[in-house]
Design a protein around this motif. Structure first.
Motif, PDB file in Angstrom:
ATOM      1  N   THR A   1       9.369  -3.808 -33.599  1.00 50.00           N
ATOM      2  CA  THR A   1      10.636  -4.789 -33.314  1.00 50.00           C
ATOM      3  C   THR A   1      11.458  -4.706 -32.582  1.00 50.00           C
ATOM      4  O   THR A   1      12.199  -5.587 -32.440  1.00 50.00           O
ATOM      5  N   ALA A   2      11.856  -3.760 -32.333  1.00 43.59           N
ATOM      6  CA  ALA A   2      12.536  -3.380 -30.468  1.00 43.59           C
ATOM      7  C   ALA A   2      12.456  -4.293 -29.977  1.00 43.59           C
ATOM      8  O   ALA A   2      13.548  -5.537 -28.888  1.00 43.59           O
ATOM      9  N   GLN A   3      10.822  -4.755 -29.568  1.00 43.77           N
ATOM     10  CA  GLN A   3      10.837  -5.695 -28.323  1.00 43.77           C
ATOM     11  C   GLN A   3      10.414  -7.107 -29.010  1.00 43.77           C
ATOM     12  O   GLN A   3      11.338  -8.266 -27.969  1.00 43.77           O
TER      13      GLN A   3
ATOM     14  N   THR B   1      12.899  -8.273 -31.549  1.00 42.53           N
ATOM     15  CA  THR B   1      14.831  -8.321 -30.765  1.00 42.53           C
ATOM     16  C   THR B   1      14.832  -8.549 -29.658  1.00 42.53           C
ATOM     17  O   THR B   1      15.549  -9.614 -29.815  1.00 42.53           O
ATOM     18  N   ASP B   2      14.625  -8.060 -28.238  1.00 35.72           N
ATOM     19  CA  ASP B   2      14.907  -7.578 -27.354  1.00 35.72           C
ATOM     20  C   ASP B   2      14.628  -9.346 -26.619  1.00 35.72           C
ATOM     21  O   ASP B   2      15.344 -10.557 -25.865  1.00 35.72           O
TER      22      ASP B   2
ATOM     23  N   ASN C   1      16.965 -11.971 -28.706  1.00 37.50           N
ATOM     24  CA  ASN C   1      18.252 -11.790 -27.908  1.00 37.50           C
ATOM     25  C   ASN C   1      18.288 -12.454 -26.239  1.00 37.50           C
ATOM     26  O   ASN C   1      19.171 -13.029 -26.321  1.00 37.50           O
TER      27      ASN C   1
ATOM     28  N   ASN D   1      21.049  -6.848 -33.799  1.00 31.60           N
ATOM     29  CA  ASN D   1      20.471  -5.564 -34.314  1.00 31.60           C
ATOM     30  C   ASN D   1      19.280  -5.514 -34.841  1.00 31.60           C
ATOM     31  O   ASN D   1      18.383  -6.419 -35.585  1.00 31.60           O
ATOM     32  N   ARG D   2      18.472  -4.259 -34.546  1.00 31.45           N
ATOM     33  CA  ARG D   2      17.163  -4.531 -33.741  1.00 31.45           C
ATOM     34  C   ARG D   2      16.909  -4.278 -35.365  1.00 31.45           C
ATOM     35  O   ARG D   2      15.361  -4.161 -36.338  1.00 31.45           O
ATOM     36  N   ARG D   3      17.535  -3.633 -36.155  1.00 29.06           N
ATOM     37  CA  ARG D   3      17.690  -3.517 -37.821  1.00 29.06           C
ATOM     38  C   ARG D   3      17.705  -4.579 -38.549  1.00 29.06           C
ATOM     39  O   ARG D   3      16.875  -4.707 -39.567  1.00 29.06           O
TER      40      ARG D   3
END
Length: 179
Positions: free
Chosen positions: A101-103, A105-106, A109, A117-119
């Motif tokens: 999910t971080a990838q 989100t990046d 963005n 927010n990644r959450r």
């Protein structure tokens, strides 16, 4: 058995999963004393504070409309986004790792130039090749989706090799014609 003490609080600001500013809620005594009141989200509901409730409600309503307009615009942009990833995968299409999910989100963005927010993006990592719809939970009302495409590294490698072969053949043909 322990009895939970309750208190009435008047919210000064909107509190997610509780309520809107200017409204009175009954909450657990500890939640009110230890979180809502110290953080400035609420005050103890008494007749003097109830007079201020209308003003807080008006301010909160104006702020909610502002946020609603921002989220509408952002939702439209998010729905148009399509991001691509390449990853190593087995023959069944399962990834040897995952796209987190971080990838996601990046990538979102970067595509939008925002700071989501990644959450709030997706629920779990992606572990299969293909096209996936990813939910972005801006708030309870706005939950747009964007598309993430995961391609196999092997396909990209084969495509690059094929391009190199075609380029080499074209170069060889053009040098033969010159001679």
């Amino acid at each position: 058995m322990e009895c939970v003490q309750l208190m009435k609080v008047l919210l000064k600001e909107d509190v997610e999963n509780l309520g809107y500013a200017g409204e009175v809620y009954t909450v657990a005594n500890g939640f009110g004393r230890n979180y809502l009141i110290p953080q400035g989200f609420a005050v103890k509901a008494d007749p003097g504070m109830m007079k201020q409730a209308a003003a807080w409600r008006k301010r909160a309503e104006a702020r909610r409309e502002e946020i609603r307009a921002e989220f509408e615009a952002l939702s439209a942009k998010i729905a148009e986004v399509k991001v691509s990833f390449s990853a190593r995968a087995g023959e069944t299409g399962k990834l040897y790792g995952s796209i987190t999910t971080a990838q996601l989100t990046d990538a979102l963005n970067d595509a939008l130039g925002t700071d989501v927010n990644r959450r709030k993006v997706g629920t779990e990592p992606l572990r299969e090749l293909g096209e996936h719809k990813i939910v972005v939970r801006l708030n309870a009302e706005f939950q747009p989706e964007f598309t993430a495409v995961i391609e196999s590294d092997d396909e990209m490698f084969k495509a690059n090799v094929a391009d190199d072969v075609v380029e080499a053949v074209e170069t060889a043909v053009s040098t033969d014609e010159e001679e």
